[in-house]
Design an enzyme around this catalytic site. Structure first.
Site, PDB file in Angstrom:
ATOM      1  CE  LYS A 130      -4.121  -1.982   2.181  1.00  0.00           C
ATOM      2  NZ  LYS A 130      -5.149  -1.803   3.215  1.00  0.00           N
ATOM      3  CG  ASP A 188      -8.143   0.529   3.748  1.00  0.00           C
ATOM      4  OD1 ASP A 188      -8.925  -0.330   3.284  1.00  0.00           O
ATOM      5  OD2 ASP A 188      -6.909   0.379   3.766  1.00  0.00           O
TER       6      ASP A 188
HETATM    7  P1  NAP Z   1      -0.115  -2.913  10.952  1.00  0.00           P
HETATM    8  O1  NAP Z   1       0.231  -1.751  10.101  1.00  0.00           O
HETATM    9  O2  NAP Z   1       0.822  -4.071  11.033  1.00  0.00           O
HETATM   10  O3  NAP Z   1      -0.379  -2.365  12.462  1.00  0.00           O
HETATM   11  C1  NAP Z   1      -0.579  -3.243  13.545  1.00  0.00           C
HETATM   12  C2  NAP Z   1      -0.971  -2.443  14.781  1.00  0.00           C
HETATM   13  O4  NAP Z   1      -1.247  -3.364  15.852  1.00  0.00           O
HETATM   14  C3  NAP Z   1       0.123  -1.495  15.284  1.00  0.00           C
HETATM   15  O5  NAP Z   1      -0.472  -0.359  15.857  1.00  0.00           O
HETATM   16  C4  NAP Z   1       0.805  -2.363  16.358  1.00  0.00           C
HETATM   17  O6  NAP Z   1       1.494  -1.630  17.355  1.00  0.00           O
HETATM   18  C5  NAP Z   1      -0.402  -3.052  16.976  1.00  0.00           C
HETATM   19  N1  NAP Z   1      -0.026  -4.256  17.696  1.00  0.00           N
HETATM   20  C6  NAP Z   1       0.337  -5.450  17.167  1.00  0.00           C
HETATM   21  N2  NAP Z   1       0.631  -6.326  18.171  1.00  0.00           N
HETATM   22  C7  NAP Z   1       0.467  -5.655  19.345  1.00  0.00           C
HETATM   23  C8  NAP Z   1       0.623  -5.999  20.714  1.00  0.00           C
HETATM   24  N3  NAP Z   1       1.006  -7.231  21.090  1.00  0.00           N
HETATM   25  N4  NAP Z   1       0.361  -5.056  21.651  1.00  0.00           N
HETATM   26  C9  NAP Z   1      -0.029  -3.815  21.296  1.00  0.00           C
HETATM   27  N5  NAP Z   1      -0.199  -3.416  20.004  1.00  0.00           N
HETATM   28  C10 NAP Z   1       0.047  -4.337  19.044  1.00  0.00           C
HETATM   29  O7  NAP Z   1      -1.521  -3.556  10.511  1.00  0.00           O
HETATM   30  P2  NAP Z   1      -2.773  -2.811   9.845  1.00  0.00           P
HETATM   31  O8  NAP Z   1      -2.694  -2.967   8.374  1.00  0.00           O
HETATM   32  O9  NAP Z   1      -2.908  -1.464  10.433  1.00  0.00           O
HETATM   33  O10 NAP Z   1      -3.976  -3.786  10.329  1.00  0.00           O
HETATM   34  C11 NAP Z   1      -4.331  -3.863  11.704  1.00  0.00           C
HETATM   35  C12 NAP Z   1      -5.536  -4.794  11.868  1.00  0.00           C
HETATM   36  O11 NAP Z   1      -6.656  -4.277  11.175  1.00  0.00           O
HETATM   37  C13 NAP Z   1      -5.323  -6.205  11.300  1.00  0.00           C
HETATM   38  O12 NAP Z   1      -5.909  -7.116  12.192  1.00  0.00           O
HETATM   39  C14 NAP Z   1      -6.078  -6.181   9.978  1.00  0.00           C
HETATM   40  O13 NAP Z   1      -6.569  -7.466   9.610  1.00  0.00           O
HETATM   41  C15 NAP Z   1      -7.239  -5.254  10.316  1.00  0.00           C
HETATM   42  N6  NAP Z   1      -7.777  -4.556   9.132  1.00  0.00           N
HETATM   43  C16 NAP Z   1      -9.110  -4.653   8.882  1.00  0.00           C
HETATM   44  C17 NAP Z   1      -9.644  -3.983   7.782  1.00  0.00           C
HETATM   45  C18 NAP Z   1     -11.116  -4.099   7.488  1.00  0.00           C
HETATM   46  O14 NAP Z   1     -11.513  -3.841   6.340  1.00  0.00           O
HETATM   47  N7  NAP Z   1     -11.953  -4.443   8.458  1.00  0.00           N
HETATM   48  C19 NAP Z   1      -8.825  -3.195   6.951  1.00  0.00           C
HETATM   49  C20 NAP Z   1      -7.468  -3.099   7.252  1.00  0.00           C
HETATM   50  C21 NAP Z   1      -6.955  -3.790   8.356  1.00  0.00           C
HETATM   51  P3  NAP Z   1       3.081  -1.299  17.189  1.00  0.00           P
HETATM   52  O15 NAP Z   1       3.154  -0.133  16.279  1.00  0.00           O
HETATM   53  O16 NAP Z   1       3.527  -1.020  18.562  1.00  0.00           O
HETATM   54  O17 NAP Z   1       3.711  -2.530  16.604  1.00  0.00           O
END
Ligand code: NAP
Length: 288
Positions: free
Chosen positions: A71, A108
């Site tokens: 992305k 998104d």
């Molecule tokens: P990303 O860029 O990898 O971000 C992950 C986030 O989760 C970061 O803020 C990270 O914090 C946090 N995190 C991960 N493990 C953690 C832990 N053990 N304790 C505290 N914080 C933690 O992923 P993303 O693309 O933003 O996606 C995030 C989630 O949203 C995923 O589950 C994805 O499937 C979902 N999603 C859903 C949709 C939808 O259409 N419904 C769309 C997009 C994404 P740090 O920065 O500290 O690592």
């Protein structure tokens, strides 16, 4: 509407690509509306991304959806960005313009807002939103909430530096006051929230739950989780138990695909209970 008899082709690019729900959504709608189109999933490595994007016009593709991990890089490759993709710094939809140039959009945030619009006390109070997380999805969610005229958005993330980077890049594009709080303060910032959003992967199948006490959250506050596997995350269950309005993340997934379908096939598709049920069944099938 596109001329009949002419197949419109579009794709989703990611690496890996098997997890993507885009083919399911687009094929569902193609069938639903009886359109002469095709949609393919392309596993594209980071090294090949630029080449594959640039090849879209010569292959007569209308465009492509873009998913993890492409992305941000796609935003650097395309010829022009819409306002939201520019502010968010990431693209999830590329369309081929009539002159062959590539336009990047980010849908998104649109999907996120369409999923929660009208829920909770949305019309009466849109003052303060709280967002957990500062990853790619959080950037889209924060920008979209700011477009909906929230006065303040408080962002908390385990890694505080990422929260500060997010606010520094998005604040110039929005009027809402973006404020950073420590991850450790997450139980204490909830007192006047109208909306609480989890954008972290905590609570997702295979990940630990989001550890939080929502006792201080007003009972009218809408609680939403963008994680959709499971549909009822521990956060949403806790909110339901105390009577808060809630909304799961599946609607965001469906709504973010609508502008892509419209761009590829000329039809603004509906998000219906039948689509939701088909998606739930498909997710269950691939999770077992
Ligand atoms: P990303 O860029 O990898 O971000 C992950 C986030 O989760 C970061 O803020 C990270 O914090 C946090 N995190 C991960 N493990 C953690 C832990 N053990 N304790 C505290 N914080 C933690 O992923 P993303 O693309 O933003 O996606 C995030 C989630 O949203 C995923 O589950 C994805 O499937 C979902 N999603 C859903 C949709 C939808 O259409 N419904 C769309 C997009 C994404 P740090 O920065 O500290 O690592």
């Amino acid at each position: 509407m596109m001329p009949s008899g002419h197949i419109q082709i579009a794709a989703v690019m990611g690496h890996p690509i098997a997890h993507s729900r885009s083919p399911f959504l687009h094929k569902f709608w193609l069938k639903e509306y009886g359109l002469n189109g095709s949609f393919v999933a392309l596993d594209v490595t980071p090294e090949n991304l630029q080449k594959e994007l640039r090849a879209l016009p010569s292959k007569a593709f209308r465009g492509t959806c873009v998913t993890i991990p492409h992305k941000e890089t796609t935003a650097q490759i395309v010829d022009e960005l819409d306002e939201s993709a520019h502010a968010i710094g990431a693209v999830n939809l590329v369309t081929v313009l009539p002159d062959g140039r590539l336009r990047g959009q980010n849908t998104d945030g649109y999907g996120f807002i369409e999923n929660i619009r009208g829920h909770g006390t949305w019309e009466q109070s849109r003052k303060h939103a709280i967002v957990f997380g500062a990853g790619g999805a959080a950037r889209a969610v924060v920008y979209a909430l700011a477009q909906e005229k929230f006065e303040a958005i408080t962002i908390l993330n385990r890694t505080r530096a990422k929260t500060e980077a997010l606010t520094a890049s998005i604040q110039p594009a929005v009027k809402a006051k973006l404020q950073v709080a420590d991850w450790a303060a997450r139980n204490d910032v909830l007192k006047d929230a109208d909306v609480l959003v989890n954008t972290t992967s905590l609570g997702m199948d295979g990940h630990p739950p989001l550890e939080i006490s929502i006792e201080q959250l007003p009972s009218s506050a809408l609680v939403t989780d963008i994680v959709y596997t499971p549909l009822a995350t521990p956060l949403l269950k806790a909110a339901m138990d105390r009577g808060n309005p809630t909304q799961d993340g599946l609607g965001m997934l469906m709504h973010q695909a609508r502008p892509a379908f419209k761009a590829f096939y000329g039809q603004d598709p509906d998000v219906t209970p039948a689509l939701r049920q088909a998606l739930v069944d498909d997710i269950q099938k691939t999770h077992t």
